[in-house]
Motif scaffolding. Structure first.
Motif, PDB file in Angstrom:
ATOM      1  N   THR A 554       0.886  -1.371  -0.026  1.00  0.00           N
ATOM      2  CA  THR A 554      -0.088  -0.107   0.063  1.00  0.00           C
ATOM      3  C   THR A 554       1.139   1.367   0.084  1.00  0.00           C
ATOM      4  OG1 THR A 554      -0.071  -0.074   2.378  1.00  0.00           O
ATOM      5  CG2 THR A 554      -1.949  -1.195   1.262  1.00  0.00           C
ATOM      6  N   SER A 555       0.540   2.424  -0.417  1.00  0.00           N
ATOM      7  CA  SER A 555       0.920   3.772  -0.406  1.00  0.00           C
ATOM      8  C   SER A 555       0.183   4.744  -0.138  1.00  0.00           C
ATOM      9  CB  SER A 555       1.567   4.155  -1.719  1.00  0.00           C
ATOM     10  OG  SER A 555       2.351   5.221  -1.716  1.00  0.00           O
ATOM     11  N   GLU A 556       0.123   5.370   0.886  1.00  0.00           N
ATOM     12  CA  GLU A 556      -0.969   6.476   1.616  1.00  0.00           C
ATOM     13  C   GLU A 556      -0.610   7.831   1.079  1.00  0.00           C
ATOM     14  OE1 GLU A 556      -2.873   7.317   6.145  1.00  0.00           O
ATOM     15  OE2 GLU A 556      -0.982   6.060   5.745  1.00  0.00           O
ATOM     16  N   THR A 557      -1.558   8.470   0.839  1.00  0.00           N
ATOM     17  CA  THR A 557      -1.539  10.083   0.632  1.00  0.00           C
ATOM     18  C   THR A 557      -2.678  10.453   1.729  1.00  0.00           C
ATOM     19  OG1 THR A 557      -3.578  10.074  -1.054  1.00  0.00           O
ATOM     20  CG2 THR A 557      -1.031   9.857  -1.698  1.00  0.00           C
ATOM     21  N   PRO A 558      -2.888  11.788   1.766  1.00  0.00           N
ATOM     22  CA  PRO A 558      -3.645  12.513   2.918  1.00  0.00           C
ATOM     23  C   PRO A 558      -5.291  11.841   2.768  1.00  0.00           C
ATOM     24  CG  PRO A 558      -2.503  14.135   2.215  1.00  0.00           C
ATOM     25  CD  PRO A 558      -2.006  12.950   1.081  1.00  0.00           C
ATOM     26  N   HIS A 559      -5.715  11.831   1.446  1.00  0.00           N
ATOM     27  CA  HIS A 559      -7.185  11.265   1.242  1.00  0.00           C
ATOM     28  C   HIS A 559      -7.458  10.009   0.659  1.00  0.00           C
ATOM     29  CE1 HIS A 559      -7.932  15.480   2.583  1.00  0.00           C
ATOM     30  NE2 HIS A 559      -7.020  15.820   1.428  1.00  0.00           N
ATOM     31  N   ARG A 560      -6.333   9.223   0.164  1.00  0.00           N
ATOM     32  CA  ARG A 560      -6.395   8.346  -0.678  1.00  0.00           C
ATOM     33  C   ARG A 560      -5.446   7.046  -0.662  1.00  0.00           C
ATOM     34  NH1 ARG A 560      -9.139   8.287  -6.146  1.00  0.00           N
ATOM     35  NH2 ARG A 560     -10.330  10.286  -6.437  1.00  0.00           N
ATOM     36  N   MET A 561      -5.661   5.832  -0.606  1.00  0.00           N
ATOM     37  CA  MET A 561      -4.876   4.928  -0.621  1.00  0.00           C
ATOM     38  C   MET A 561      -4.712   4.242  -1.975  1.00  0.00           C
ATOM     39  SD  MET A 561      -3.789   4.327   2.794  1.00  0.00           S
ATOM     40  CE  MET A 561      -3.188   2.767   2.866  1.00  0.00           C
ATOM     41  N   THR A 562      -3.294   3.777  -2.222  1.00  0.00           N
ATOM     42  CA  THR A 562      -3.164   3.234  -3.560  1.00  0.00           C
ATOM     43  C   THR A 562      -2.739   1.755  -3.195  1.00  0.00           C
ATOM     44  OG1 THR A 562      -1.991   5.418  -4.777  1.00  0.00           O
ATOM     45  CG2 THR A 562      -1.314   3.052  -5.367  1.00  0.00           C
ATOM     46  N   LEU A 563      -3.446   0.857  -3.696  1.00  0.00           N
ATOM     47  CA  LEU A 563      -3.218  -0.370  -3.438  1.00  0.00           C
ATOM     48  C   LEU A 563      -2.625  -1.441  -4.552  1.00  0.00           C
ATOM     49  CD1 LEU A 563      -6.904  -1.026  -1.782  1.00  0.00           C
ATOM     50  CD2 LEU A 563      -5.073  -0.233  -0.746  1.00  0.00           C
ATOM     51  N   TYR A 564      -1.525  -2.148  -4.325  1.00  0.00           N
ATOM     52  CA  TYR A 564      -1.017  -2.947  -5.405  1.00  0.00           C
ATOM     53  C   TYR A 564      -1.311  -4.217  -5.152  1.00  0.00           C
ATOM     54  CZ  TYR A 564       1.981   1.275  -5.291  1.00  0.00           C
ATOM     55  OH  TYR A 564       2.450   2.634  -5.550  1.00  0.00           O
ATOM     56  N   LEU A 565      -2.126  -4.626  -6.355  1.00  0.00           N
ATOM     57  CA  LEU A 565      -2.919  -5.933  -6.244  1.00  0.00           C
ATOM     58  C   LEU A 565      -2.311  -6.929  -7.122  1.00  0.00           C
ATOM     59  CD1 LEU A 565      -6.320  -4.339  -6.501  1.00  0.00           C
ATOM     60  CD2 LEU A 565      -5.181  -4.998  -4.301  1.00  0.00           C
ATOM     61  N   LYS A 566      -2.092  -8.270  -6.733  1.00  0.00           N
ATOM     62  CA  LYS A 566      -1.572  -9.442  -7.409  1.00  0.00           C
ATOM     63  C   LYS A 566      -2.921 -10.224  -7.920  1.00  0.00           C
ATOM     64  CE  LYS A 566       0.923 -12.652  -9.136  1.00  0.00           C
ATOM     65  NZ  LYS A 566       1.967 -13.384  -7.881  1.00  0.00           N
ATOM     66  N   TYR A 577       2.951  -7.751  -8.102  1.00  0.00           N
ATOM     67  CA  TYR A 577       1.849  -7.216  -8.324  1.00  0.00           C
ATOM     68  C   TYR A 577       1.450  -6.816  -9.808  1.00  0.00           C
ATOM     69  CZ  TYR A 577       3.623  -2.299  -8.727  1.00  0.00           C
ATOM     70  OH  TYR A 577       4.440  -1.589  -9.089  1.00  0.00           O
ATOM     71  N   HIS A 578       0.129  -6.898 -10.154  1.00  0.00           N
ATOM     72  CA  HIS A 578      -0.302  -6.655 -11.476  1.00  0.00           C
ATOM     73  C   HIS A 578      -0.966  -5.127 -11.681  1.00  0.00           C
ATOM     74  CE1 HIS A 578      -0.696 -11.252 -11.707  1.00  0.00           C
ATOM     75  NE2 HIS A 578       0.341 -10.851 -12.462  1.00  0.00           N
ATOM     76  N   LEU A 579      -1.620  -4.753 -10.598  1.00  0.00           N
ATOM     77  CA  LEU A 579      -2.501  -3.696 -10.915  1.00  0.00           C
ATOM     78  C   LEU A 579      -2.197  -2.542  -9.566  1.00  0.00           C
ATOM     79  CD1 LEU A 579      -5.703  -5.187 -11.955  1.00  0.00           C
ATOM     80  CD2 LEU A 579      -4.196  -4.036 -13.560  1.00  0.00           C
ATOM     81  N   GLN A 580      -2.450  -1.361  -9.974  1.00  0.00           N
ATOM     82  CA  GLN A 580      -2.456  -0.303  -8.775  1.00  0.00           C
ATOM     83  C   GLN A 580      -3.982   0.187  -8.876  1.00  0.00           C
ATOM     84  OE1 GLN A 580       0.545   2.881  -8.893  1.00  0.00           O
ATOM     85  NE2 GLN A 580       1.664   1.818 -10.277  1.00  0.00           N
TER      86      GLN A 580
END
Length: 613
Positions: A554-566, A577-580
């Motif tokens: 995961t990667s965090e910003t003040p309002h969102r989360m970026t999820l790295y998915l397999k 991982y395949h997708l963000q």
């Protein structure tokens, strides 16, 4: 009683030589600042040669040149002679003092930010006005220092003067000669007196110059401290009305046609586009030629070939040899550093951009400046200098100055790059409101795609100096044709893909098959989807393009989360991982404690079918 004639002779010669050197040094420095020809190094060496040559050698060369048998003997026909006269001493003093004035002035000129002079030209100032109103005032400390050094050097000249003018008491005997011959005659008291006078005059002038410079610096610091205002307080003031737009509605529809080519060491800028009344955003990564396009339109840079046409008026045409100067193009540019003239107040900066008209009275100019100050909420700062303003205030002054010149084209070069996030949003909203009443063409250069999307109707996307997309922003964001355009507009998920059926593709990197909403284009090679358009749920589903997935990182910003998915199986590490996918924090709170695998859905209507170009 001591004969004071050496003092008066020295002062007269040094003063005349300094005056002559002042104008010659400024002229030479101004020429050398802009000259980039093959002889630049040789000319610079010749100008500085008197500073390094031994005085006797310099005096001998002058004697050869100015003697009756020298190359300038035609000037001395009719019995006129330069040698052994007081104006021979003026010549030698001028020659030896010139390098100091020239070099100091050239250094002062080169310290001036080029964007200040370029901004003045785009505000319809002629080269003479740029030099008189910008270059000279900003280089004043350097000119003062050069003049002082030149006077001190002229006052102390000895060897060359002795060779050319001689030591004639009451006519050419200067203070250095009086000192030398006093010592030679054993009169050390007289030599000490003359030496004290020379030291007092020379060092006194230098000390006075340094004192004036330091006083100016302290005054600026004091003004800066007293002039600090809170930007947020000003921006929160209620909006004022009564502003009459300086650029009244024009009867003709403006159109800017650009078709230029310029060769650079890294790449060749080759672009072609047409801009009209809708704001055009020039988008691309750093170093792809965005700012260079604006500089070519403004006349600051010259393309190698092509044409620039504004409302049927040719600004540049390489084949016809047309290259209209910046001051005549009616194009204003807002630089990244705002390029405000530091020696002028806010009101004077804005007045600089007003159209020059002999019929304009001081009252009319004052009213026009006041209107601009009201429109940009800058009335409290009218008499402040740029150094006393915050970044947001400086940006608004620069915009008011640019619009005051009534340009047909307004060029904005990364106008918010120097502002913090909060201030950037406030100034951006004010700029959008202001541009709604602007009747000309606006080009905004930025590398921030969200900024371009908010402010502009159309987009021009560059990559390595070429246009890879041009059109309405909605079409470019929703239907990018190539991987490069999709990436520059924020897409983060790509994979090579091949057709598997009329509306079905085999996605190689993601190891899955996807159904598409539209028929597959013939040249597509990759598939993509934007991170915020990926749907996630904790429960399994059987809809189209839905797969099991595991969280790799995961990667965090003040309002969102970026999820790295397999997809299909658990990841082996954080890089597997395949997708963000991007989700709001609320969605993340729902997902994070749910058991895995989750379900990920790649909506067929959101898939991007792309070419590699």
């Amino acid at each position: 009683m001591i004969n004071l004639s050496p003092l008066w002779i020295s002062l007269r010669i040094a003063t005349i030589a300094t005056v002559v050197t002042f104008f010659l040094g400024i002229a030479a420095a101004h020429f050398m600042q802009h000259y980039r020809g093959r002889w630049r190094s040789l000319l610079d060496s010749l100008f500085l040669a008197p500073m390094v040559l031994p005085p006797t050698v310099l005096g001998f060369l002058l004697l050869l040149l100015l003697g009756k048998n020298g190359p300038f003997r035609v000037l001395f026909s009719g019995g006129i002679s330069v040698v052994f006269t007081w104006y021979a001493a003026v010549i030698t003093a001028t020659v030896v003092a010139f390098p100091l004035m020239y070099k100091t002035t050239l250094g002062a000129f080169e310290q001036i930010d080029d964007s200040l002079q370029q901004a003045a030209r785009t505000l319809k100032a002629t080269e003479l006005n740029v030099f008189r109103r910008i270059t000279l005032p900003l280089s004043l400390p350097g000119l003062l220092a050069g003049t002082t050094l030149a006077f001190a050097r002229a006052l102390g000249e000895f060897g060359a003067t002795l060779m050319l003018a001689g030591n004639i008491p009451g006519r050419t005997q200067t203070l250095p000669m009086a000192i030398y011959f006093a010592v030679e005659g054993g009169d050390l008291r007289e030599a000490a007196l003359w030496s004290a006078i020379v030291l007092s005059l020379s060092l006194g002038g230098i000390v006075l110059t340094n004192g004036l410079t330091q006083h100016r610096s302290r005054l600026r610091w004091t003004q800066r401290s007293k002039g600090r205002k809170t930007e947020a307080m000003l921006l929160s003031d209620r909006s004022r009305g009564g502003f009459e737009e300086a650029g009244a509605k024009r009867s003709t529809r403006l159109q800017l046609e650009v078709d230029i080519c310029k060769h650079l060491p890294e790449f060749t800028l080759s672009i072609k586009f047409v801009a009209d009344g809708q704001p055009l955003g020039v988008l691309g990564a750093s170093g792809v030629g965005k700012s260079l396009i604006l500089r070519c339109i403004a006349g600051i840079e010259t393309p190698d070939s092509g044409r620039i046409i504004l409302n049927d008026r040719v600004l540049f045409d390489s084949e016809l040899g047309i290259d209209v100067g910046s001051c005549d193009r009616n194009v204003s540019i807002l630089f990244q550093n705002y390029a405000l003239f530091p020696h002028l107040t806010v009101a004077q900066n804005i007045a600089f951009g007003l159209p020059r008209c002999q019929k304009s009275s001081p009252n009319q100019i004052t009213r026009a400046v006041t209107q601009q100050l009201i429109a940009m909420r800058l009335e409290p700062f009218a008499q402040h200098y740029p150094r006393q303003l915050s970044g947001g205030q400086q940006q608004r002054v620069a915009l008011a100055r640019a619009l005051a010149s009534q340009p047909e084209v307004l060029l904005l070069d990364e106008p918010f790059s120097a502002l913090d996030t909060h201030l950037r949003n406030q100034i951006e909203r004010q700029l959008i409101t202001r541009l709604q009443s602007y009747q000309g063409i606006t080009l905004l250069v930025t590398h921030n795609l969200e900024e371009a999307y908010r402010m502009c109707h159309d987009l021009l996307i560059l990559d390595s100096g070429t246009v890879i997309a041009n059109g309405p922003k909605h079409r470019i964001f929703e239907q990018p044709q190539t991987v490069s355009v999709a990436r520059l507009t924020g897409c983060k998920n790509f994979s090579p893909a091949v057709a598997y059926g009329p509306n079905q593709v085999e996605v190689q990197r993601w190891q899955c098959q996807l159904q598409t909403l539209e028929p597959l284009p013939p040249n597509f090679t990759q598939i993509g989807i934007r991170a915020h358009q990926i749907s996630l749920s904790a429960s399994s589903a059987s809809s189209k393009n839905t797969f099991c997935c595991w969280l790799a990182a995961t990667s965090e910003t003040p309002h969102r989360m970026t999820l790295y998915l397999k997809l299909h199986r658990p990841p082996s590490d954080e890089q597997d991982y395949h997708l963000q996918a991007e989700v709001f924090k609320e969605k993340w709170c729902e997902l994070k404690d749910q058991p895995q695998p989750w379900s990920v859905c790649l909506d067929p209507s959101r898939l991007l079918l792309l070419e590699d170009l």
